[in-house]
Design an enzyme around this catalytic site. Sequence first.
Site, PDB file in Angstrom:
ATOM      1  N   HIS A  25      -6.895  13.972  21.869  1.00 50.24           N
ATOM      2  CA  HIS A  25      -6.110  14.136  20.212  1.00 50.24           C
ATOM      3  C   HIS A  25      -6.469  12.244  19.994  1.00 50.24           C
ATOM      4  O   HIS A  25      -5.777  12.027  18.022  1.00 50.24           O
ATOM      5  CB  HIS A  25      -5.059  14.064  20.318  1.00 50.24           C
ATOM      6  N   LYS A  39      -7.681   9.855  17.227  1.00 50.14           N
ATOM      7  CA  LYS A  39      -9.065   9.691  16.288  1.00 50.14           C
ATOM      8  C   LYS A  39      -9.347   7.767  16.286  1.00 50.14           C
ATOM      9  O   LYS A  39      -8.855   7.140  14.913  1.00 50.14           O
ATOM     10  CB  LYS A  39      -8.120   9.588  14.795  1.00 50.14           C
ATOM     11  N   ASP A  60     -19.174  -1.581  15.534  1.00 50.54           N
ATOM     12  CA  ASP A  60     -20.073  -3.329  16.150  1.00 50.54           C
ATOM     13  C   ASP A  60     -18.914  -4.395  16.402  1.00 50.54           C
ATOM     14  O   ASP A  60     -19.624  -5.436  16.387  1.00 50.54           O
ATOM     15  CB  ASP A  60     -21.085  -4.164  15.002  1.00 50.54           C
ATOM     16  N   HIS A  75       0.582  15.412   7.542  1.00 42.37           N
ATOM     17  CA  HIS A  75      -0.278  15.861   9.084  1.00 42.37           C
ATOM     18  C   HIS A  75       0.074  13.901   9.624  1.00 42.37           C
ATOM     19  O   HIS A  75      -0.892  13.956  10.335  1.00 42.37           O
ATOM     20  CB  HIS A  75      -1.431  15.655   8.659  1.00 42.37           C
ATOM     21  N   LYS A  98       1.025  10.533  10.585  1.00 46.44           N
ATOM     22  CA  LYS A  98       2.761   9.980  12.250  1.00 46.44           C
ATOM     23  C   LYS A  98       2.378   8.804  12.057  1.00 46.44           C
ATOM     24  O   LYS A  98       1.942   7.979  13.031  1.00 46.44           O
ATOM     25  CB  LYS A  98       1.519  10.677  13.570  1.00 46.44           C
ATOM     26  N   ASP A 153      12.718  -1.511   9.661  1.00 51.39           N
ATOM     27  CA  ASP A 153      12.887  -2.652   9.733  1.00 51.39           C
ATOM     28  C   ASP A 153      13.046  -3.724   8.477  1.00 51.39           C
ATOM     29  O   ASP A 153      13.055  -4.918   8.313  1.00 51.39           O
ATOM     30  CB  ASP A 153      14.105  -3.661  10.980  1.00 51.39           C
TER      31      ASP A 153
END
Length: 401
Positions: A113, A115, A120, A295, A297, A302
């Site tokens: 999952h 991404k 470089d 979508h 996450k 604080d």
Amino acid sequence: MNSRWVPGNRFELLCCGEAYYPRVFAAIEAAEHEVLLETFIWFDDPVGRQLRAALLRAAERGAQVHVLIDGWGSPDLGEAFTRPLLDAGVQLRAFEPARRLFGTRINMLGRMHHKLVVVDGRVAFVGGINYSRDHLTDDPMGKLDYTVAIEGPLVSQIQAFCRTNIHRPQPARTQWLRHWMRLRRQARAAAPVDDGAMAAFVTRDNRAHRNDIERHYRAAIRSARERIVIANAYFFPGWRLLRDLRRAARRGVQVDLILQGQPDMPWVRRTSMLLYEHLLRAGVHIHEYMERPLHAKVAVIDGQWATVGSSNLDPTSLSLNLEANVVVRDQAFARTLGEALDALIAHQCEPVRLPTPGRLRSAWIGVRSFFVFHALRRFPRWARWWQDPAARVVPLRVETT
């Protein structure tokens, strides 16, 4: 290598495809030596074709291009799409390609999952945005999500991690020493950003790092003193994280959860709603994002601690999938992300109110929540019985005629 705090990094928050795609495509276009890319979804649509064009040009300039896709998330990239990449020398691989039974895919659990992009060894991208048109906000069902662009010593950690995944996404424990020594050399060579942020690259797998992302969340929640803001697409965490959130609210911490109000899949909201009363009665504030599917996450705690990545707070992300987040300790970055989330709460969310049902309805909600909660709590253990323990990376090829 995993979860090691590194100082001297710079972060740029990118919201949705409109901000992310131009930035990452420009980085790939400027690649001179290497592009490492891992993604759950890559579709043959306008966004996917832009990515293909950028990768092709990088490969044609002589850069080494390695792409790892998930066989479940990206099952339908046909010959017309992949052949130009393979002919140009792009190393295109799929994680545990989807098996079929009577034409139906059956191995949907334990997915890759990630991404991730590293160019470089100088810039990396970590987040939750895939390569498909439905991450653009001009699409009626375009998803709201975030990615960070990273410069500084942390990039070498992410680069080393992606290199290990070229052939095997879950290296054995004995391999980590070699990667650790290589990482130390690369980290010394990487120039830190002046007054940059302290950060850690945190992953979860099904071997050595099963709970790392959850542990980072729980440690930050337990130490919170003022405010916790979490925006998460698929929210159904384990009982320990729920307990930590309830305890934080009861000791006076303001706890704000931004969850889906207009989900792309109706069951997502229904499942999260089973936890609403349990959380609301402890003083947790729940806000449903109503503009489009959520979508994201991400989280801010604080005004000092923040995370962006691919991991949802549900059984599949916390116990089955291969996930990757970056955790940042930096006031400036936490303020930027916090302001973005506060704007969502103020303008695009609706608050969830504590219901006042009758005695019979209250009893039914309690019974239903008990069984669903404990069933999903144990779901990962059951699901592992059906998984192939030897996850694979398979080169994608096209048949010649």
